[in-house]
Design a protein around this motif. Structure first.
Motif, PDB file in Angstrom:
ATOM      1  N   ILE A  67       0.842  -1.198   0.000  1.00  0.00           N
ATOM      2  CA  ILE A  67       0.000   0.000   0.000  1.00  0.00           C
ATOM      3  C   ILE A  67       0.877   1.248   0.000  1.00  0.00           C
ATOM      4  O   ILE A  67       0.675   2.181  -0.786  1.00  0.00           O
ATOM      5  N   HIS A  68       1.867   1.265   0.869  1.00  0.00           N
ATOM      6  CA  HIS A  68       2.746   2.425   0.952  1.00  0.00           C
ATOM      7  C   HIS A  68       3.533   2.626  -0.345  1.00  0.00           C
ATOM      8  O   HIS A  68       3.738   3.764  -0.777  1.00  0.00           O
ATOM      9  N   ARG A  69       3.950   1.527  -0.968  1.00  0.00           N
ATOM     10  CA  ARG A  69       4.733   1.662  -2.194  1.00  0.00           C
ATOM     11  C   ARG A  69       3.913   2.308  -3.313  1.00  0.00           C
ATOM     12  O   ARG A  69       4.468   3.033  -4.158  1.00  0.00           O
ATOM     13  N   LEU A  70       2.623   2.092  -3.320  1.00  0.00           N
ATOM     14  CA  LEU A  70       1.795   2.694  -4.355  1.00  0.00           C
ATOM     15  C   LEU A  70       1.697   4.203  -4.212  1.00  0.00           C
ATOM     16  O   LEU A  70       1.258   4.889  -5.139  1.00  0.00           O
ATOM     17  N   MET A  71       2.134   4.740  -3.059  1.00  0.00           N
ATOM     18  CA  MET A  71       2.083   6.185  -2.852  1.00  0.00           C
ATOM     19  C   MET A  71       3.455   6.843  -2.924  1.00  0.00           C
ATOM     20  O   MET A  71       3.548   8.066  -2.970  1.00  0.00           O
ATOM     21  N   SER A  72       4.508   6.051  -2.928  1.00  0.00           N
ATOM     22  CA  SER A  72       5.861   6.593  -3.080  1.00  0.00           C
ATOM     23  C   SER A  72       6.749   5.544  -3.725  1.00  0.00           C
ATOM     24  O   SER A  72       6.843   4.413  -3.240  1.00  0.00           O
ATOM     25  N   ARG A  73       7.413   5.935  -4.802  1.00  0.00           N
ATOM     26  CA  ARG A  73       8.365   5.024  -5.441  1.00  0.00           C
ATOM     27  C   ARG A  73       9.680   4.967  -4.676  1.00  0.00           C
ATOM     28  O   ARG A  73      10.434   4.010  -4.799  1.00  0.00           O
ATOM     29  N   HIS A  74       9.976   6.013  -3.919  1.00  0.00           N
ATOM     30  CA  HIS A  74      11.320   6.167  -3.367  1.00  0.00           C
ATOM     31  C   HIS A  74      11.444   5.898  -1.869  1.00  0.00           C
ATOM     32  O   HIS A  74      12.560   5.655  -1.397  1.00  0.00           O
ATOM     33  N   ALA A  75      10.377   5.995  -1.108  1.00  0.00           N
ATOM     34  CA  ALA A  75      10.471   5.757   0.336  1.00  0.00           C
ATOM     35  C   ALA A  75      11.063   4.375   0.592  1.00  0.00           C
ATOM     36  O   ALA A  75      10.687   3.393  -0.054  1.00  0.00           O
ATOM     37  N   LEU A  76      12.007   4.313   1.517  1.00  0.00           N
ATOM     38  CA  LEU A  76      12.572   3.032   1.927  1.00  0.00           C
ATOM     39  C   LEU A  76      11.631   2.404   2.947  1.00  0.00           C
ATOM     40  O   LEU A  76      11.292   3.033   3.953  1.00  0.00           O
ATOM     41  N   LEU A  77      11.187   1.188   2.686  1.00  0.00           N
ATOM     42  CA  LEU A  77      10.228   0.508   3.546  1.00  0.00           C
ATOM     43  C   LEU A  77      10.934  -0.571   4.370  1.00  0.00           C
ATOM     44  O   LEU A  77      11.879  -1.201   3.898  1.00  0.00           O
ATOM     45  N   TYR A  78      10.447  -0.767   5.581  1.00  0.00           N
ATOM     46  CA  TYR A  78      11.047  -1.741   6.502  1.00  0.00           C
ATOM     47  C   TYR A  78      10.035  -2.802   6.901  1.00  0.00           C
ATOM     48  O   TYR A  78       8.845  -2.525   7.058  1.00  0.00           O
ATOM     49  N   THR A  79      10.544  -4.006   7.118  1.00  0.00           N
ATOM     50  CA  THR A  79       9.718  -5.071   7.679  1.00  0.00           C
ATOM     51  C   THR A  79       9.468  -4.817   9.159  1.00  0.00           C
ATOM     52  O   THR A  79      10.125  -3.982   9.789  1.00  0.00           O
ATOM     53  N   GLU A  80       8.550  -5.555   9.714  1.00  0.00           N
ATOM     54  CA  GLU A  80       8.487  -5.687  11.159  1.00  0.00           C
ATOM     55  C   GLU A  80       9.785  -6.368  11.627  1.00  0.00           C
ATOM     56  O   GLU A  80      10.436  -7.072  10.852  1.00  0.00           O
ATOM     57  N   MET A  81      10.137  -6.164  12.891  1.00  0.00           N
ATOM     58  CA  MET A  81      11.303  -6.870  13.413  1.00  0.00           C
ATOM     59  C   MET A  81      11.044  -8.373  13.427  1.00  0.00           C
ATOM     60  O   MET A  81       9.988  -8.834  13.870  1.00  0.00           O
ATOM     61  N   VAL A  82      12.033  -9.144  12.955  1.00  0.00           N
ATOM     62  CA  VAL A  82      11.985 -10.605  12.999  1.00  0.00           C
ATOM     63  C   VAL A  82      13.257 -11.062  13.685  1.00  0.00           C
ATOM     64  O   VAL A  82      14.354 -10.572  13.378  1.00  0.00           O
ATOM     65  N   THR A  83      13.148 -11.984  14.628  1.00  0.00           N
ATOM     66  CA  THR A  83      14.346 -12.434  15.317  1.00  0.00           C
ATOM     67  C   THR A  83      15.202 -13.306  14.399  1.00  0.00           C
ATOM     68  O   THR A  83      14.693 -13.988  13.502  1.00  0.00           O
ATOM     69  N   ALA A  84      16.496 -13.279  14.644  1.00  0.00           N
ATOM     70  CA  ALA A  84      17.409 -14.084  13.835  1.00  0.00           C
ATOM     71  C   ALA A  84      17.056 -15.563  13.918  1.00  0.00           C
ATOM     72  O   ALA A  84      17.069 -16.274  12.902  1.00  0.00           O
ATOM     73  N   GLN A  85      16.726 -16.034  15.101  1.00  0.00           N
ATOM     74  CA  GLN A  85      16.404 -17.447  15.242  1.00  0.00           C
ATOM     75  C   GLN A  85      15.142 -17.819  14.468  1.00  0.00           C
ATOM     76  O   GLN A  85      15.056 -18.918  13.904  1.00  0.00           O
ATOM     77  N   ALA A  86      14.158 -16.915  14.446  1.00  0.00           N
ATOM     78  CA  ALA A  86      12.944 -17.197  13.680  1.00  0.00           C
ATOM     79  C   ALA A  86      13.253 -17.303  12.192  1.00  0.00           C
ATOM     80  O   ALA A  86      12.726 -18.178  11.493  1.00  0.00           O
ATOM     81  N   VAL A  87      14.113 -16.431  11.698  1.00  0.00           N
ATOM     82  CA  VAL A  87      14.494 -16.486  10.283  1.00  0.00           C
ATOM     83  C   VAL A  87      15.203 -17.801   9.971  1.00  0.00           C
ATOM     84  O   VAL A  87      14.949 -18.441   8.944  1.00  0.00           O
ATOM     85  N   ILE A  88      16.065 -18.231  10.874  1.00  0.00           N
ATOM     86  CA  ILE A  88      16.856 -19.438  10.635  1.00  0.00           C
ATOM     87  C   ILE A  88      16.000 -20.694  10.727  1.00  0.00           C
ATOM     88  O   ILE A  88      16.115 -21.604   9.891  1.00  0.00           O
ATOM     89  N   HIS A  89      15.119 -20.739  11.727  1.00  0.00           N
ATOM     90  CA  HIS A  89      14.408 -21.985  12.016  1.00  0.00           C
ATOM     91  C   HIS A  89      12.930 -21.965  11.635  1.00  0.00           C
ATOM     92  O   HIS A  89      12.289 -23.026  11.617  1.00  0.00           O
ATOM     93  N   GLY A  90      12.365 -20.805  11.336  1.00  0.00           N
ATOM     94  CA  GLY A  90      10.929 -20.705  11.106  1.00  0.00           C
ATOM     95  C   GLY A  90      10.538 -20.814   9.647  1.00  0.00           C
ATOM     96  O   GLY A  90      11.347 -21.177   8.773  1.00  0.00           O
ATOM     97  N   ASP A  91       9.282 -20.500   9.389  1.00  0.00           N
ATOM     98  CA  ASP A  91       8.716 -20.506   8.043  1.00  0.00           C
ATOM     99  C   ASP A  91       9.158 -19.222   7.347  1.00  0.00           C
ATOM    100  O   ASP A  91       8.552 -18.170   7.489  1.00  0.00           O
ATOM    101  N   ARG A  92      10.231 -19.310   6.610  1.00  0.00           N
ATOM    102  CA  ARG A  92      10.856 -18.106   6.064  1.00  0.00           C
ATOM    103  C   ARG A  92       9.941 -17.351   5.110  1.00  0.00           C
ATOM    104  O   ARG A  92       9.895 -16.123   5.135  1.00  0.00           O
ATOM    105  N   GLU A  93       9.244 -18.075   4.277  1.00  0.00           N
ATOM    106  CA  GLU A  93       8.376 -17.375   3.319  1.00  0.00           C
ATOM    107  C   GLU A  93       7.306 -16.584   4.047  1.00  0.00           C
ATOM    108  O   GLU A  93       6.989 -15.447   3.680  1.00  0.00           O
ATOM    109  N   ARG A  94       6.747 -17.167   5.093  1.00  0.00           N
ATOM    110  CA  ARG A  94       5.715 -16.454   5.864  1.00  0.00           C
ATOM    111  C   ARG A  94       6.310 -15.287   6.633  1.00  0.00           C
ATOM    112  O   ARG A  94       5.711 -14.213   6.718  1.00  0.00           O
TER     113      ARG A  94
END
Length: 333
Positions: free
Chosen positions: A26-53
């Motif tokens: 939604i935000h990208r449709l209003m600005s081509r240039h704004a840098l967007l950030y994810t929610e914080m994800v823990t390193a362990q969740a990225v390593i061991h969790g459902d990465r695509e989700r």
């Protein structure tokens, strides 16, 4: 001298439960240039969790950064490599979240007390990546002296090769205040961020915390390399229509929120075809149309109809039909 990162001039802050992939699109449709950030994800969740989700995103979200939480250099480096392989443009280390969860894991704002560890984490991620590594921090926690605390963290991450620092210009109180109160109660100290930049002129520094109107963006950019806007961008997303014209010299992708919703329809349609629910997007739209006649009916329709299983584009169009296309009237929302 470290050059400012592309698109660092304006970014939308990482916000738990808010800045998911649907919100970012939604935000990208209003600005081509704004840098967007994810929610914080823990390193362990990225390593061991459902990465695509957890960290999957759509190509339309670029430029987009992954924010990681953690305090173990090896795990952070491993998670950062995974993020880079997913295609993120930047990896950011969270040194500012004050929640009970991060306190229990001794990361987030707790890391303000361990600058050497933060330096080790940044060094490990830098060694593993070809994309920028940045840090988002506070000016201190609890009874720390903000001058000494922020200087110590900055020295450690600079020595580790950090590409930029984003300063949430208030302390975090780890005892006695909730995360919500930590966004509002400790006083903002923009001057502390200005002093940091003046002392480190070759380090790209962005500021975050309580920033709202475009006039404030411009004022901060007189002293710093970037502004990061959080709650205001989420609760009043139409301000993002001003980012590209004001800060990047280009027209906004769409003229108004009505046109944004039209552009969003194929994005939502693809999501629905994959079995997703309309509410995944419409929950991020309640801040649209501030001051316009019909805005309350729009919000009510979203809350009553667009949350239902099986809701579709017709329901979103019906909600939008309540809103007048006349210019906002402050007394009408």
């Amino acid at each position: 001298m470290i050059p400012p990162l592309p698109n660092m001039r304006f970014s939308v802050a990482p916000m738990m439960d808010w800045t998911d992939s649907a919100c970012r699109r939604i935000h990208r449709l209003m600005s081509r240039h704004a840098l967007l950030y994810t929610e914080m994800v823990t390193a362990q969740a990225v390593i061991h969790g459902d990465r695509e989700r957890l960290i999957g995103f759509d190509a339309m979200e670029h430029p987009v950064a992954l924010q990681l939480g953690g305090n173990d250099p090896k795990l952070l480096a491993q998670a950062a490599r995974i993020g880079a392989d997913f295609g993120y443009d930047e990896i950011n280390l969270n040194c500012g979240c004050p929640s009970d969860r991060v306190q229990g894991g001794s990361f987030g704002a707790c890391l303000m007390r361990e600058p050497e560890r933060v330096g080790d984490c940044v060094a490990a991620m830098k060694a593993a990546l070809a994309i920028p590594v940045t840090v988002k921090c506070r000016i201190g926690v609890d009874d720390q002296d903000p001058e000494a605390a922020l200087d110590a963290l900055t020295a450690a991450v600079r020595a580790a090769g950090v590409d930029a620092l984003i300063v949430h210009a208030r302390k975090a109180w780890l005892q006695g205040l909730s995360p919500k109160e930590n966004r509002e109660v400790p006083p903002l100290d923009y001057e502390r961020a200005y002093r940091l930049k003046a002392a480190n002129p070759d380090l790209p520094v962005a500021i975050n915390g309580g920033i709202k109107a475009p006039a404030e963006w411009l004022a901060h950019l007189q002293r710093l390399d970037g502004v990061m806007v959080g709650r205001e961008a989420y609760q009043n997303p139409e301000i993002l229509l001003g980012v590209d014209p004001l800060l990047f010299g280009e027209a906004a992708p769409v003229p108004d929120a009505f046109a944004m919703l039209e552009a969003l329809e194929p994005v939502i349609a693809a999501h629905l075809e994959r079995g997703g629910r309309l509410h995944a997007f419409t929950r991020h739209l309640v801040g649209l149309f501030p001051g316009r006649p019909g805005a309350r009916l729009f919000r009510r329709h979203l809350a009553e109809h667009c949350v239902q299983p099986g809701a579709g584009l017709a329901d979103l169009r019906a909600a939008t039909a309540h809103v007048s296309r006349h210019q906002p009237d402050a007394a009408a929302a």
